[in-house]
Enzyme design. Structure first.
Site, PDB file in Angstrom:
ATOM      1  N   GLY A  10       0.787  -1.150   0.186  1.00  0.00           N
ATOM      2  CA  GLY A  10      -0.186  -0.094  -0.027  1.00  0.00           C
ATOM      3  C   GLY A  10       0.867   1.038  -0.063  1.00  0.00           C
ATOM      4  NE  ARG A  80       4.447 -16.268  -0.223  1.00  0.00           N
ATOM      5  CZ  ARG A  80       5.605 -16.495   0.478  1.00  0.00           C
ATOM      6  NH1 ARG A  80       6.254 -17.295   0.347  1.00  0.00           N
ATOM      7  NH2 ARG A  80       6.229 -15.322   0.938  1.00  0.00           N
ATOM      8  CG  ASP A 117       4.820  -7.236   8.258  1.00  0.00           C
ATOM      9  OD1 ASP A 117       5.993  -7.781   8.394  1.00  0.00           O
ATOM     10  OD2 ASP A 117       3.718  -8.318   8.079  1.00  0.00           O
ATOM     11  CB  THR A 139       3.347   0.788   6.760  1.00  0.00           C
ATOM     12  OG1 THR A 139       1.983   0.519   7.148  1.00  0.00           O
ATOM     13  CG2 THR A 139       4.116   0.571   8.059  1.00  0.00           C
ATOM     14  CG  ASP A 141      -1.663   0.012   8.743  1.00  0.00           C
ATOM     15  OD1 ASP A 141      -2.196   1.174   8.601  1.00  0.00           O
ATOM     16  OD2 ASP A 141      -1.791  -1.011   8.499  1.00  0.00           O
ATOM     17  CG  ASP A 143       1.947  -2.638  10.729  1.00  0.00           C
ATOM     18  OD1 ASP A 143       2.752  -2.092   9.683  1.00  0.00           O
ATOM     19  OD2 ASP A 143       1.063  -3.389  10.457  1.00  0.00           O
ATOM     20  NE  ARG A 185      -4.037  -6.574   6.835  1.00  0.00           N
ATOM     21  CZ  ARG A 185      -5.221  -7.114   6.260  1.00  0.00           C
ATOM     22  NH1 ARG A 185      -6.053  -6.115   5.359  1.00  0.00           N
ATOM     23  NH2 ARG A 185      -5.411  -8.442   6.079  1.00  0.00           N
TER      24      ARG A 185
HETATM   25  O1  F6P Z   1      -0.845   0.195   4.531  1.00  0.00           O
HETATM   26  C1  F6P Z   1      -1.636  -0.822   5.180  1.00  0.00           C
HETATM   27  C2  F6P Z   1      -3.251  -0.568   4.993  1.00  0.00           C
HETATM   28  O2  F6P Z   1      -3.247   0.699   5.161  1.00  0.00           O
HETATM   29  C3  F6P Z   1      -4.044  -1.310   6.078  1.00  0.00           C
HETATM   30  O3  F6P Z   1      -4.289  -0.489   7.104  1.00  0.00           O
HETATM   31  C4  F6P Z   1      -5.310  -1.469   5.220  1.00  0.00           C
HETATM   32  O4  F6P Z   1      -5.784  -2.604   5.503  1.00  0.00           O
HETATM   33  C5  F6P Z   1      -4.909  -1.858   3.738  1.00  0.00           C
HETATM   34  O5  F6P Z   1      -3.555  -0.943   3.526  1.00  0.00           O
HETATM   35  C6  F6P Z   1      -5.539  -1.611   2.606  1.00  0.00           C
HETATM   36  O6  F6P Z   1      -4.816  -1.649   1.339  1.00  0.00           O
HETATM   37  P1  F6P Z   1      -5.564  -1.824   0.094  1.00  0.00           P
HETATM   38  O7  F6P Z   1      -7.021  -1.096   0.033  1.00  0.00           O
HETATM   39  O8  F6P Z   1      -4.689  -1.220  -0.930  1.00  0.00           O
HETATM   40  O9  F6P Z   1      -5.511  -3.284  -0.252  1.00  0.00           O
END
Ligand code: F6P
Length: 361
Positions: A10, A80, A117, A139, A141, A143, A185
Site C-alpha cells: 500500500g 508466491r 511488513d 507504512t 499503520d 506496525d 489491520r
Molecule cells: O498499508 C496498510 C493498509 O493501510 C491497511 O491498514 C489496510 O488494511 C490496507 O492498507 C488496505 O490496502 P488496500 O486497499 O490497498 O488493499
C-alpha cells in the site's frame, strides 16, 4: 554502482521523498539509479517500460507529491506469484529465479526495497537468495518493529485527526454519535493517536477486544438531558470480546483478506442499545493520499539518504530505522520478525484513559 529501487504494498505519503533521496545521494557518488515499476512487476516484464532511469530531472519536485512515481502493487509477490490457470482459478508460483536473472541482466548491484511488513518480508527472502538488499520502512499503520516510526504514519494521523475534529460540530448539532473507522489491520496506532488528537470519547483498537456494554455506557455518559454527542474511533481491525474482525473480501492467491465494515456494524449496535441517533463513516484511503507532512518528508529523505550510506559502507540485508535521534540500520530479519502493536502499558493509552477516553475494556 547500479542501484535499483522499488516501492511495494500500500502506498504511503513520503514514498517519493525516499525515491528522490536515494536518487540524488547515489548520483552524488557517481552511481546510476533505476526505478522498478509496480513493485517487482517491472522487473518481471509484467508492465511496459518496467525499468525507468532515475535522473535529477525525473525526481525534481516529487518530495511534495503523495503516492509513488514508480507505482506499487500488493498483488505481485515474486515468491508466491498469482498465476491465472486455464480454468479461471489462480495458483501461486515462485518467480524469484526469473527475478534474480533479470536483476543480473540489468547489471544491478543493489536493490533498495521500500515497503511495509509484506514487501520487506519479500526483500528478506530475496536477500537470503543472494540479492544485495537495503530496506526502507514504509507504512501508514506504523506496525513495523525495529523502527521508532515508519514514514507515512504522521501524515495519516494528521489527516485522520483533522477529519475527527471536523465531526465534533456536526455531531453536536444533531446530538449524534459518530463512529469513524480508520486504517490499522493488526495495530491500532492510527486509531490511538488520531483518537487522542481528535479528542474522541471511545477508541477501539485491534489490541484491545471491546465490550459493547462498556462502549455504550461511555456513549450514554456523553449525553446529559437534551444535550450531548459522542465520537467513537475504531480501527478497521478492532473486534468485540469473543468475536472476530469484519472483512470485506476474503484472501485469495497472492491477495490478503481486506478488512472493513466494523464502523457500520458498531454504529448499528450502539444506536439500537442506547437509542441515540448514530452515523458511521470510513476514512479509508484518504489516510494514504496527498502531500506528506513536513515530518514525513524529512523522515523519508533521511531514510533514503541513509539507505545509500549503508550501500556505500557495504551493509546489506538490513533496513534503515529511526532510533531517535539517529537513523541507524537493523537486520531485515529482525525488522520483519513480528509486527509492532500498541503495548498495553503504552503511555499514550494511559494519557487517553486519564482524559476519560474509554477503550471498551
Ligand atoms: O498499508 C496498510 C493498509 O493501510 C491497511 O491498514 C489496510 O488494511 C490496507 O492498507 C488496505 O490496502 P488496500 O486497499 O490497498 O488493499
Amino acid at each position: 554502482m547500479r542501484i535499483a529501487i522499488n516501492t511495494g504494498g500500500g502506498d504511503a505519503p513520503g514514498l517519493n521523498a525516499v525515491i528522490r533521496a536515494v536518487t540524488l545521494s547515489s548520483l552524488e557518488l557517481g552511481w546510476e539509479v533505476f526505478g522498478i515499476r509496480q513493485g517487482y512487476e517491472g522487473l518481471l516484464g509484467e508492465v511496459p517500460d518496467g525499468i525507468v532511469p532515475l535522473t535529477r530531472k525525473a525526481v525534481r519536485g516529487i518530495t511534495h507529491l503523495g503516492g509513488t512515481i514508480l507505482g506499487t502493487t500488493n498483488r505481485g509477490n515474486p515468491l508466491r506469484w498469482a498465476q491465472p490457470q486455464p480454468d479461471g482459478s489462480m495458483v501461486e508460483v515462485d518467480r524469484s529465479g526469473e527475478l534474480l536473472e533479470a536483476f543480473e541482466e540489468w547489471g544491478f548491484d543493489v536493490l533498495v526495497a521500500v515497503g511495509g511488513d509484506g514487501s520487506l518480508t519479500i526483500a528478506r527472502e530475496l536477500s537470503e537468495k543472494g540479492l544485495k538488499v537495503v530496506g526502507v520502512p514504509k507504512t501508514i499503520d506504523n506496525d513495523l518493529a525495529s523502527t521508532a516510526v515508519t514514514f507515512g504514519f504522521h501524515t495519516a494521523v494528521q489527516t485522520a485527526t483533522d477529519a475527527i475534529g471536523r465531526l465534533h460540530s456536526t455531531a453536536e448539532s444533531h446530538r449524534r454519535t459518530m463512529v469513524v473507522e480508520v486504517m490499522g489491520r493488526h495495530a491500532g496506532w492510527i486509531a490511538l493517536f488520531a483518537g487522542l488528537g481528535g479528542t474522541a470519547d471511545v477508541i477501539l483498537l485491534p489490541e484491545v477486544p471491546y465490550d459493547i456494554e462498556k462502549v455504550c455506557a461511555k456513549v450514554n455518559s456523553r449525553y446529559v438531558g437534551d444535550r450531548g454527542f459522542c465520537i467513537v474511533v475504531v480501527a478497521e481491525g478492532a473486534r468485540p470480546l469473543g468475536g472476530g474482525e469484519v472483512y470485506k473480501e476474503g484472501a485469495g492467491a497472492g491477495r490478503v483478506a481486506r478488512l472493513g465494515g466494523i464502523a457500520e456494524i458498531l454504529a448499528g449496535e450502539i444506536g439500537e442499545r442506547t437509542g441515540h441517533e448514530t452515523r458511521s463513516l470510513v476514512l479509508g484511503h484518504l489516510q494514504r493520499g496527498g502531500e506528506p507532512t513536513a515530518y514525513d518528508k524529512i523522515l523519508a529523505l533521511r531514510f533514503g539518504a541513509a539507505a545509500v550510506q549503508l550501500i556505500e559502507e557495504g551493509h546489506f540485508g538490513c533496513m534503515v530505522s529511526l532510533d531517535p535521534p539517529e537513523v541507524k540500520a537493523v537486520p531485515l530479519a529482525d525488522a520483519v520478525a513480528h509486527i509492532k502493536t500498541v503495548p498495553p502499558d503504552s503511555d499514550v493509552m494511559r494519557t487517553a484513559r486519564r482524559l476519560g477516553v474509554s477503550f471498551g475494556d
